[in-house]
Enzyme design. Structure first.
Site, PDB file in Angstrom:
ATOM      1  N   PRO A 255      54.976  17.651 -43.957  1.00  0.00           N
ATOM      2  CA  PRO A 255      53.740  16.990 -44.363  1.00  0.00           C
ATOM      3  C   PRO A 255      53.763  15.513 -43.970  1.00  0.00           C
ATOM      4  CG  PRO A 255      54.643  18.304 -46.154  1.00  0.00           C
ATOM      5  CD  PRO A 255      55.684  18.265 -45.089  1.00  0.00           C
ATOM      6  N   GLU A 256      52.596  15.001 -43.624  1.00  0.00           N
ATOM      7  CA  GLU A 256      52.493  13.601 -43.242  1.00  0.00           C
ATOM      8  C   GLU A 256      51.866  12.803 -44.373  1.00  0.00           C
ATOM      9  OE1 GLU A 256      51.016  13.308 -39.174  1.00  0.00           O
ATOM     10  OE2 GLU A 256      51.967  15.219 -38.685  1.00  0.00           O
TER      11      GLU A 256
ATOM     12  N   LYS B  51      56.446   9.354 -46.771  1.00  0.00           N
ATOM     13  CA  LYS B  51      56.555  10.781 -47.053  1.00  0.00           C
ATOM     14  C   LYS B  51      57.397  11.064 -48.288  1.00  0.00           C
ATOM     15  CE  LYS B  51      56.002  11.725 -42.144  1.00  0.00           C
ATOM     16  NZ  LYS B  51      56.550  12.386 -40.940  1.00  0.00           N
TER      17      LYS B  51
ATOM     18  N   GLN C  49      60.972  16.846 -47.239  1.00  0.00           N
ATOM     19  CA  GLN C  49      61.629  17.241 -45.997  1.00  0.00           C
ATOM     20  C   GLN C  49      60.776  18.295 -45.285  1.00  0.00           C
ATOM     21  OE1 GLN C  49      65.200  17.994 -48.416  1.00  0.00           O
ATOM     22  NE2 GLN C  49      66.307  16.632 -47.026  1.00  0.00           N
TER      23      GLN C  49
ATOM     24  N   ARG D  77      64.309   1.497 -45.515  1.00  0.00           N
ATOM     25  CA  ARG D  77      64.089   1.615 -44.071  1.00  0.00           C
ATOM     26  C   ARG D  77      62.610   1.777 -43.709  1.00  0.00           C
ATOM     27  NH1 ARG D  77      68.445   5.335 -44.544  1.00  0.00           N
ATOM     28  NH2 ARG D  77      67.013   7.083 -44.178  1.00  0.00           N
TER      29      ARG D  77
ATOM     30  N   ASN E 269      53.352  13.797 -36.766  1.00  0.00           N
ATOM     31  CA  ASN E 269      53.105  14.397 -35.468  1.00  0.00           C
ATOM     32  C   ASN E 269      51.629  14.589 -35.145  1.00  0.00           C
ATOM     33  OD1 ASN E 269      54.493  15.189 -33.158  1.00  0.00           O
ATOM     34  ND2 ASN E 269      54.143  17.345 -33.610  1.00  0.00           N
TER      35      ASN E 269
ATOM     36  N   ARG F 186      59.071  16.737 -30.288  1.00  0.00           N
ATOM     37  CA  ARG F 186      57.894  17.175 -31.044  1.00  0.00           C
ATOM     38  C   ARG F 186      56.742  17.396 -30.076  1.00  0.00           C
ATOM     39  NH1 ARG F 186      58.320  14.903 -36.191  1.00  0.00           N
ATOM     40  NH2 ARG F 186      56.575  16.231 -36.817  1.00  0.00           N
TER      41      ARG F 186
END
Length: 279
Positions: free
Chosen positions: A2-3, A53, A70, A125, A169, A260
């Site tokens: 999932p984005e 995410k 994940q 990060r 993606n 991807r």
């Protein structure tokens, strides 16, 4: 995976079900989290918020749960205390008075003091969240030209969560199509006009997906609008290899970039060389 828009809609759904409620029970599949089960009983769920995410579930009393879906994780909202039959592995169960929220199949779950959650290695990060409404195209344009990002190919950079959190993606393909840019270009290669187009699309496309994708159609709405509003987000290139581009009628093609799939219009995006891969 999932984005950002999907994670934020999930957070909205979970928050509606349980935020403000005291927990009647908490259960964790992970041995190192078992000690928190009794500590959370009677505590209110104060907020469920996404960052990129990841989801942050904040409890009354100074604890916050970090979770990342994940590839296979999924949250479910069910009646309080319910445990539906499924082949998935239950990882977290939080039971309120009327609803329970259940996390299946994810393994990246931890609990932190709320005032230290920003120190989580993953969160440290992350770049700015594309769905944060305080983020502006001007800030994104400046970030594109920063030293860590300026000389990286757009097709790779747009998947880097350190650049912008929540990108993924399908968003990558749609943003580059909207911007009319060759995915192999770098920010340093872009004209001022192209930088403006890209930085604007990097915010507009995810926000449109979040706001409108997933809304059920009204009775009589054509099938092509299933799960979107007519004015809302829809895939214009992603998953459409072999179909004509709506702008120029050139066939949309698929590439494999950074492991991807990436979809594009060779004509609209001025791609110099492209191999057409079967979808």
């Amino acid at each position: 995976m999932p984005e950002g828009p999907e994670i934020r809609r999930a957070a909205d759904r979970l928050a509606k079900a349980i935020v403000g409620n005291m927990l009647a029970a908490a259960w964790f599949a992970f041995p190192d989290l078992k000690r928190y089960e009794s500590a959370l009983v009677g505590k209110r769920v104060e907020a469920i918020t996404p960052h990129g995410k990841a989801l942050l579930t904040r409890f009354e009393g100074g604890l916050t749960m970090y979770s990342h879906n994940q590839l296979y994780g999924v949250w479910k909202v069910v009646a309080a205390g319910a445990r539906p039959e499924t082949n998935r592995s239950l990882r977290v169960a939080l039971d309120g008075a009327r609803k329970s929220i259940l996390l299946y199949s994810a393994s990246d779950v931890s609990i932190w003091p709320s005032d230290q959650i920003a120190e989580h290695p993953f969160l440290q990060r992350l770049g700015p969240d594309v769905l944060n409404l305080s983020l502006t195209p001007e800030v994104v344009a400046a970030r594109l030209l920063e030293k860590p990002f300026a000389k990286r190919q757009l097709a790779v950079l747009l998947l880097d969560q350190h650049f912008l959190a929540g990108m993924g993606n399908y968003l990558r393909s749609e943003v580059l199509f909207e911007s009319r840019l060759d995915p192999m270009l770098r920010p340093i290669d872009l004209s001022a006009e192209e930088l403006v187009r890209l930085s604007s699309a990097l915010l507009a496309i995810p926000r449109s997906s979040y706001e409108t994708r997933g809304i059920r159609p009204t009775k009589g709405m054509r099938a092509e609008y299933l799960d979107v509003t007519p004015q809302g987000f829809r895939m214009r290139v992603f998953g459409r290899a072999g179909e004509p581009c709506e702008r120029c009628a050139e066939m949309i093609v698929r590439r494999e970039v950074a492991g991807r799939r990436l979809y594009l219009c060779p004509s609209c995006q001025n791609v110099r060389s492209v191999a057409d891969n079967a979808d």
